[in-house]
Design a protein around this motif. Sequence first.
Motif, PDB file in Angstrom:
ATOM      1  N   THR A  98      -7.292  -8.756  -1.217  1.00 14.83           N
ATOM      2  CA  THR A  98      -7.589  -7.332  -1.329  1.00 14.83           C
ATOM      3  C   THR A  98      -8.873  -6.987  -0.588  1.00 14.83           C
ATOM      4  O   THR A  98      -9.796  -7.793  -0.508  1.00 14.83           O
ATOM      5  CB  THR A  98      -7.741  -6.886  -2.799  1.00 14.83           C
ATOM      6  OG1 THR A  98      -8.878  -7.551  -3.380  1.00 14.83           O
ATOM      7  CG2 THR A  98      -6.495  -7.192  -3.600  1.00 14.83           C
ATOM      8  N   GLU A  99      -8.886  -5.794  -0.037  1.00 13.63           N
ATOM      9  CA  GLU A  99     -10.077  -5.266   0.633  1.00 13.63           C
ATOM     10  C   GLU A  99     -10.436  -3.948  -0.040  1.00 13.63           C
ATOM     11  O   GLU A  99      -9.600  -3.048  -0.118  1.00 13.63           O
ATOM     12  CB  GLU A  99      -9.800  -5.054   2.117  1.00 13.63           C
ATOM     13  CG  GLU A  99     -10.998  -4.522   2.894  1.00 13.63           C
ATOM     14  CD  GLU A  99     -10.728  -4.417   4.386  1.00 13.63           C
ATOM     15  OE1 GLU A  99     -11.602  -3.886   5.093  1.00 13.63           O
ATOM     16  OE2 GLU A  99      -9.648  -4.866   4.834  1.00 13.63           O
ATOM     17  N   ASN A 100     -11.654  -3.878  -0.573  1.00  8.92           N
ATOM     18  CA  ASN A 100     -12.029  -2.635  -1.235  1.00  8.92           C
ATOM     19  C   ASN A 100     -12.633  -1.652  -0.235  1.00  8.92           C
ATOM     20  O   ASN A 100     -12.740  -1.949   0.962  1.00  8.92           O
ATOM     21  CB  ASN A 100     -12.949  -2.890  -2.435  1.00  8.92           C
ATOM     22  CG  ASN A 100     -14.331  -3.404  -2.035  1.00  8.92           C
ATOM     23  OD1 ASN A 100     -14.782  -3.239  -0.899  1.00  8.92           O
ATOM     24  ND2 ASN A 100     -15.025  -4.018  -2.978  1.00  8.92           N
ATOM     25  N   GLN A 101     -13.033  -0.502  -0.734  1.00 11.25           N
ATOM     26  CA  GLN A 101     -13.485   0.565   0.160  1.00 11.25           C
ATOM     27  C   GLN A 101     -14.826   0.262   0.824  1.00 11.25           C
ATOM     28  O   GLN A 101     -15.227   0.952   1.758  1.00 11.25           O
ATOM     29  CB  GLN A 101     -13.556   1.876  -0.618  1.00 11.25           C
ATOM     30  CG  GLN A 101     -12.188   2.361  -1.071  1.00 11.25           C
ATOM     31  CD  GLN A 101     -12.253   3.627  -1.902  1.00 11.25           C
ATOM     32  OE1 GLN A 101     -13.317   4.062  -2.294  1.00 11.25           O
ATOM     33  NE2 GLN A 101     -11.091   4.210  -2.180  1.00 11.25           N
ATOM     34  N   ARG A 102     -15.493  -0.802   0.362  1.00  6.57           N
ATOM     35  CA  ARG A 102     -16.744  -1.229   0.997  1.00  6.57           C
ATOM     36  C   ARG A 102     -16.524  -2.419   1.927  1.00  6.57           C
ATOM     37  O   ARG A 102     -17.466  -2.981   2.462  1.00  6.57           O
ATOM     38  CB  ARG A 102     -17.763  -1.596  -0.085  1.00  6.57           C
ATOM     39  CG  ARG A 102     -18.135  -0.437  -0.993  1.00  6.57           C
ATOM     40  CD  ARG A 102     -19.125  -0.873  -2.053  1.00  6.57           C
ATOM     41  NE  ARG A 102     -20.362  -1.358  -1.484  1.00  6.57           N
ATOM     42  CZ  ARG A 102     -21.337  -1.944  -2.179  1.00  6.57           C
ATOM     43  NH1 ARG A 102     -21.190  -2.111  -3.492  1.00  6.57           N
ATOM     44  NH2 ARG A 102     -22.434  -2.355  -1.584  1.00  6.57           N
ATOM     45  N   LYS A 162      -8.399   2.401  -7.900  1.00  5.58           N
ATOM     46  CA  LYS A 162      -9.057   3.359  -7.014  1.00  5.58           C
ATOM     47  C   LYS A 162      -9.956   2.691  -5.974  1.00  5.58           C
ATOM     48  O   LYS A 162     -10.128   3.216  -4.874  1.00  5.58           O
ATOM     49  CB  LYS A 162      -9.877   4.346  -7.843  1.00  5.58           C
ATOM     50  CG  LYS A 162      -9.024   5.306  -8.665  1.00  5.58           C
ATOM     51  CD  LYS A 162      -9.888   6.307  -9.403  1.00  5.58           C
ATOM     52  CE  LYS A 162      -9.038   7.303 -10.196  1.00  5.58           C
ATOM     53  NZ  LYS A 162      -9.865   8.304 -10.920  1.00  5.58           N
ATOM     54  N   ASN A 163     -10.538   1.550  -6.324  1.00  2.00           N
ATOM     55  CA  ASN A 163     -11.486   0.931  -5.388  1.00  2.00           C
ATOM     56  C   ASN A 163     -10.801   0.010  -4.376  1.00  2.00           C
ATOM     57  O   ASN A 163     -11.467  -0.549  -3.504  1.00  2.00           O
ATOM     58  CB  ASN A 163     -12.540   0.134  -6.157  1.00  2.00           C
ATOM     59  CG  ASN A 163     -11.948  -1.060  -6.888  1.00  2.00           C
ATOM     60  OD1 ASN A 163     -10.855  -0.965  -7.439  1.00  2.00           O
ATOM     61  ND2 ASN A 163     -12.665  -2.168  -6.898  1.00  2.00           N
ATOM     62  N   ASP A 209      -3.159  -3.064  -6.588  1.00  5.73           N
ATOM     63  CA  ASP A 209      -3.285  -2.218  -5.400  1.00  5.73           C
ATOM     64  C   ASP A 209      -3.532  -0.761  -5.764  1.00  5.73           C
ATOM     65  O   ASP A 209      -4.154  -0.018  -5.004  1.00  5.73           O
ATOM     66  CB  ASP A 209      -2.014  -2.343  -4.558  1.00  5.73           C
ATOM     67  CG  ASP A 209      -2.053  -1.485  -3.316  1.00  5.73           C
ATOM     68  OD1 ASP A 209      -2.861  -1.789  -2.424  1.00  5.73           O
ATOM     69  OD2 ASP A 209      -1.301  -0.498  -3.250  1.00  5.73           O
ATOM     70  N   SER A 219       0.844  -1.192   0.000  1.00  2.92           N
ATOM     71  CA  SER A 219       0.000   0.000   0.000  1.00  2.92           C
ATOM     72  C   SER A 219       0.873   1.233   0.000  1.00  2.92           C
ATOM     73  O   SER A 219       1.728   1.380   0.875  1.00  2.92           O
ATOM     74  CB  SER A 219      -0.910   0.025   1.235  1.00  2.92           C
ATOM     75  OG  SER A 219      -1.763   1.143   1.205  1.00  2.92           O
ATOM     76  N   PHE A 256      -8.702  -0.643  -1.139  1.00  5.66           N
ATOM     77  CA  PHE A 256      -8.328   0.051   0.087  1.00  5.66           C
ATOM     78  C   PHE A 256      -6.995  -0.456   0.620  1.00  5.66           C
ATOM     79  O   PHE A 256      -6.106   0.324   0.955  1.00  5.66           O
ATOM     80  CB  PHE A 256      -9.422  -0.142   1.134  1.00  5.66           C
ATOM     81  CG  PHE A 256      -9.161   0.586   2.421  1.00  5.66           C
ATOM     82  CD1 PHE A 256      -9.171   1.970   2.479  1.00  5.66           C
ATOM     83  CD2 PHE A 256      -8.908  -0.116   3.586  1.00  5.66           C
ATOM     84  CE1 PHE A 256      -8.925   2.636   3.663  1.00  5.66           C
ATOM     85  CE2 PHE A 256      -8.653   0.542   4.780  1.00  5.66           C
ATOM     86  CZ  PHE A 256      -8.661   1.927   4.819  1.00  5.66           C
ATOM     87  N   GLU A 257      -6.837  -1.798   0.717  1.00  7.31           N
ATOM     88  CA  GLU A 257      -5.590  -2.398   1.177  1.00  7.31           C
ATOM     89  C   GLU A 257      -5.371  -3.723   0.469  1.00  7.31           C
ATOM     90  O   GLU A 257      -6.325  -4.416   0.117  1.00  7.31           O
ATOM     91  CB  GLU A 257      -5.582  -2.629   2.696  1.00  7.31           C
ATOM     92  CG  GLU A 257      -5.065  -1.458   3.484  1.00  7.31           C
ATOM     93  CD  GLU A 257      -4.882  -1.774   4.953  1.00  7.31           C
ATOM     94  OE1 GLU A 257      -3.925  -1.245   5.543  1.00  7.31           O
ATOM     95  OE2 GLU A 257      -5.701  -2.522   5.513  1.00  7.31           O
TER      96      GLU A 257
END
Length: 241
Positions: free
Chosen positions: A180-184, A136-137, A133, A45, A139-140
């Motif tokens: 991966t973890e998105n912004q949601r 844009k969507n 990574d 990140s 997060f980590e």
Amino acid sequence: MDLPSLRRETRYGMPAADQILFNRHYVLGYSYYFRQAKWALEIVSPETDPLDKIEKRLDNFRPDYRIHEMFRADLPDYKNSKYDRGHLVASANKDDTELQNSETFLLSNMSPQHPDCNRRIWKELEGAIRDLDAKKNIFETFVICGPIFDFNKLVNVIGAKDKNGVTIPIPHSYFKSVLTENQRGVLHMYSFVIPNSKTTKQLSELMKPVVFVEQMSGIKLWDRLVGKKIETEKKKVRTMW
């Protein structure tokens, strides 16, 4: 106190190992038997502006003196071996500061990689993960990787034998599992088995279900993820592209 929970990298799990090395910017599980890491865990990140990154990698390879001399790798072990000191946690993933980059050149973070693996398909996979990574969507991005040994095949070694006759076995392949973890807060997994040799296969052909990687490596991955939906997801092969 659950010490691993204090580290961001171990949020979704941390496998066992002979010695856990909590570095400043990644966590590593070391194998005394193989004299190399069993796994390396990081978060890919960006933390600073790209313009603030160091100009070039440091290349200051050195032994990790936290590991007893009976079990640690040293620079002469790789000399004239025809194998690269292959990064598990990539130098290019940790280039915000010289200290951060320097930490990736500890030999505990190295494994004997065939040049056609290290400089081609492994490097390509590292770049693909950074591209993922950068979306844009996302997060980590959590990444764990390590060596795989196939004991149905001959295991070759490198290293100048010391008085105990200890050498470093050469892995037959490597695993890399990406979470991966998105912004949601939605999680996606992508896992690979990369041969430690020249290959003409594309990355998409080297993707495997996480359960297959666990069986090959003998390591339980992302063990803090629970629930039927997550367990089902771990069995699938998803595309990164």
